[in-house]
Enzyme design. Structure first.
Site, PDB file in Angstrom:
ATOM      1  N   HIS A 123       0.882  -1.169   0.000  1.00 17.03           N
ATOM      2  CA  HIS A 123       0.000   0.000   0.000  1.00 17.03           C
ATOM      3  C   HIS A 123       0.924   1.224   0.000  1.00 17.03           C
ATOM      4  CE1 HIS A 123      -2.504  -2.920   2.370  1.00 17.03           C
ATOM      5  NE2 HIS A 123      -3.530  -2.340   1.770  1.00 17.03           N
ATOM      6  N   GLU A 282      -9.469 -13.576  -1.828  1.00 21.20           N
ATOM      7  CA  GLU A 282      -8.724 -13.854  -0.593  1.00 21.20           C
ATOM      8  C   GLU A 282      -9.441 -14.956   0.170  1.00 21.20           C
ATOM      9  OE1 GLU A 282      -7.056 -10.589   1.532  1.00 21.20           O
ATOM     10  OE2 GLU A 282      -7.351 -11.564   3.473  1.00 21.20           O
ATOM     11  N   HIS A 285     -11.344 -14.052   3.325  1.00 17.57           N
ATOM     12  CA  HIS A 285     -12.555 -13.293   3.011  1.00 17.57           C
ATOM     13  C   HIS A 285     -13.671 -14.236   2.571  1.00 17.57           C
ATOM     14  CE1 HIS A 285     -10.045  -9.395   2.045  1.00 17.57           C
ATOM     15  NE2 HIS A 285      -9.871  -9.846   3.275  1.00 17.57           N
TER      16      HIS A 285
HETATM   17  C1  XUL Z   1      -7.953  -6.535   4.110  1.00 18.45           C
HETATM   18  C2  XUL Z   1      -7.115  -6.949   2.984  1.00 18.45           C
HETATM   19  C3  XUL Z   1      -6.213  -5.899   2.433  1.00 18.45           C
HETATM   20  C4  XUL Z   1      -6.123  -5.884   0.959  1.00 18.45           C
HETATM   21  C5  XUL Z   1      -5.310  -4.746   0.410  1.00 18.45           C
HETATM   22  O1  XUL Z   1      -8.722  -7.539   4.635  1.00 18.45           O
HETATM   23  O2  XUL Z   1      -7.132  -8.076   2.576  1.00 18.45           O
HETATM   24  O3  XUL Z   1      -4.973  -6.064   3.019  1.00 18.45           O
HETATM   25  O4  XUL Z   1      -5.563  -7.072   0.479  1.00 18.45           O
HETATM   26  O5  XUL Z   1      -5.761  -3.519   0.839  1.00 18.45           O
HETATM   27 CO    CO Z   2      -6.148  -9.020   0.932  1.00 24.95          CO
END
Ligand code: XUL
Ligand code: CO
Length: 450
Positions: A123, A282, A285
């Site tokens: 980031h 992810e 997630h």
């Molecule tokens: C948050 C997440 C972040 C994104 C990038 O849950 O996964 O780290 O991957 O902003």
């Molecule tokens: Co992420």
């Protein structure tokens, strides 16, 4: 993501704690990590990941394109909502200074080199500190990026960059705003400059806490406008990388608009953005949205949207994003079945969006965690290849749908069977034969490959 704000650990006048210099290695005593095979007992060696080995016609390293996440590896402090940081890496001086940012960047590239990967993800706010004004913030970023460019050499690139649009209070009502546009514009340019292959949008604040104070339609329209502006800008600067949306159902907001792969796909279709974006799936997630990672990958894949994987895992008993390194070989095998069906992920890859546990505080733990994660994924690839080469699972699935090879089935799939035709056939054929789904056999075949 917490910023490093631990107490200074460098002795006040100690060696290596000057401006931005650090003498010697950041990871002394840790060699370049090598493949030693499954019988090795060396915890600083790969047992299954053998970068150059060919599996199903592709080198292992090209199936994975592993990436180190700067934020977890170099900005993770072990702090949680109940407690202080636990990780005081020797090179940290407890500040968020520009000098510290540069030293950290050097540590990053030594880590990447020793681990033997070719990619990193960042980031904007992880790698360089905020200034008092946007100009100063951008200047800080420019300085650190210039150093990163030099340290990258020709082999290492960002797998993706992203703008951090969720930490600062200015984003508390959602980040698809003017300020976010400026930050994304700059981070996209920086990612392009560093040779990045993708760019991610994770909408941590794009969602709501209650619908009572929210105009959901307006917010979704705004989000689409923001993303369209990113597409326009990408084309303008000649960035050929993929733009990725990263679905997540909640945390930090109660409801995030990119809930899961299917929701994100619907959003992209509605706003005419479906050909401009792919998804960064992810695994943790996926768990939070009540799906398996395999489900999310398949949903993305069959919609032509599988672009990248944030390789981590959640804890089945914990309801939040624990961002653990994946260690479950069965899960990794399912992930790899999807990746193989997708023909790989390039220009995407596997980004370890994963962090050490709060209680893991040795520098070598950073290596052990990544080696374990890479070996788990490598076992997944080897197992998935075994299943594909064996062919019995594919045969079982084929048999399950064999009635679609009949005259009626072919007509249905070709869209030539209307209700009248089907009624006629149903009467003609009588009660259909209902065959076994063979779930246990499928599970047995799968287990035999692990
Ligand atoms: C948050 C997440 C972040 C994104 C990038 O849950 O996964 O780290 O991957 O902003
Ligand atoms: Co992420």
């Amino acid at each position: 993501m917490k910023l490093a704000v631990g107490p200074p650990t460098c002795p006040a006048e100690g060696v290596g704690c000057g401006e931005d210099e650090w003498e010697g290695e950041f990871f002394p005593g840790i060699p370049k990590i090598k493949y030693e095979g499954p019988n090795s007992k060396n915890h600083l060696a790969f047992k299954y990941y053998n970068a150059e080995e060919m599996i199903l016609g592709k080198k292992m390293k090209d199936w994975f394109r592993f990436s180190v996440a700067f934020w977890h590896t170099f900005r993770g402090t072990g702090a949680d909502p109940f407690g202080a940081p636990t990780k005081y890496w020797p090179w940290e001086d407890g500040t968020n200074s520009l000098a510290m940012a540069k030293r950290r960047m050097r540590a990053n590239f030594e880590f990447i080199d020793k681990l033997g990967v070719d990619f990193w993800c960042f980031h904007d706010r992880d790698i360089a500190p905020d200034g008092k004004t946007l100009e100063e913030t951008n200047k800080n970023l420019d300085e650190v990026v210039a150093l990163a460019k030099e340290l990258q050499g020709s082999k290492i690139h960002p797998l993706w960059g992203t703008s951090q649009l969720f930490h600062h209070p200015r984003y508390m009502h959602g980040a698809a705003t003017r300020y976010a546009t400026i930050c994304s514009y700059i981070t996209l340019s920086v990612t392009h400059y560093l040779g990045g292959e993708n760019y991610v949008f994770w909408g941590g604040r794009e969602g709501y806490q209650t619908l009572l104070n929210t105009d959901m339609e307006k917010e979704l329209d705004h989000m689409a406008r923001f993303l369209q502006a990113a597409v326009d800008f990408k084309k303008k600067i000649g960035f050929n990388g993929t733009l990725l949306i990263e679905p997540k159902p909640q945390e930090p907001t109660k409801h995030q608009y990119d809930w899961d792969a299917a929701t994100a796909a619907n959003f992209l279709r509605k706003y005419g953005l479906i050909d401009e974006f792919k998804l960064n799936i992810e695994c943790n997630h996926a768990t939070l949205s009540g799906h398996s990672c395999h489900h999310e990958l398949e949903t993305a894949r069959i919609n032509g949207l599988l672009g990248n994987i944030d390789a981590n895992t959640g804890d089945p008993q914990t309801g939040w994003d624990t961002d653990q390194f994946m260690t479950d070989v069965a899960e990794a095998t399912m992930v790899m079945l999807s990746v193989i069906k997708n023909g790989g992920l390039a220009p995407g890859g596997f980004n370890f969006d994963a962090k050490l546990r709060r209680e893991s505080t040795d520098v070598e733990d950073l290596f052990i965690a990544h080696i374990g994660g890479m070996d788990t994924m490598a076992r997944g690839l080897r197992n998935a290849a075994k299943l594909i080469e064996d062919g019995s699972l594919a045969e079982l699935v084929k048999k399950r749908y064999q009635s679609f090879d009949s005259e009626v089935g072919t007509a249905i799939e070709a869209g030539k069977a209307d209700f009248e035709y089907l009624e006629k056939k149903a009467i003609e054929w009588g009660e259909p034969k209902v065959l076994s789904g063979k779930q246990e056999l499928a599970e047995m075949i799968f287990q035999s490959a692990l």
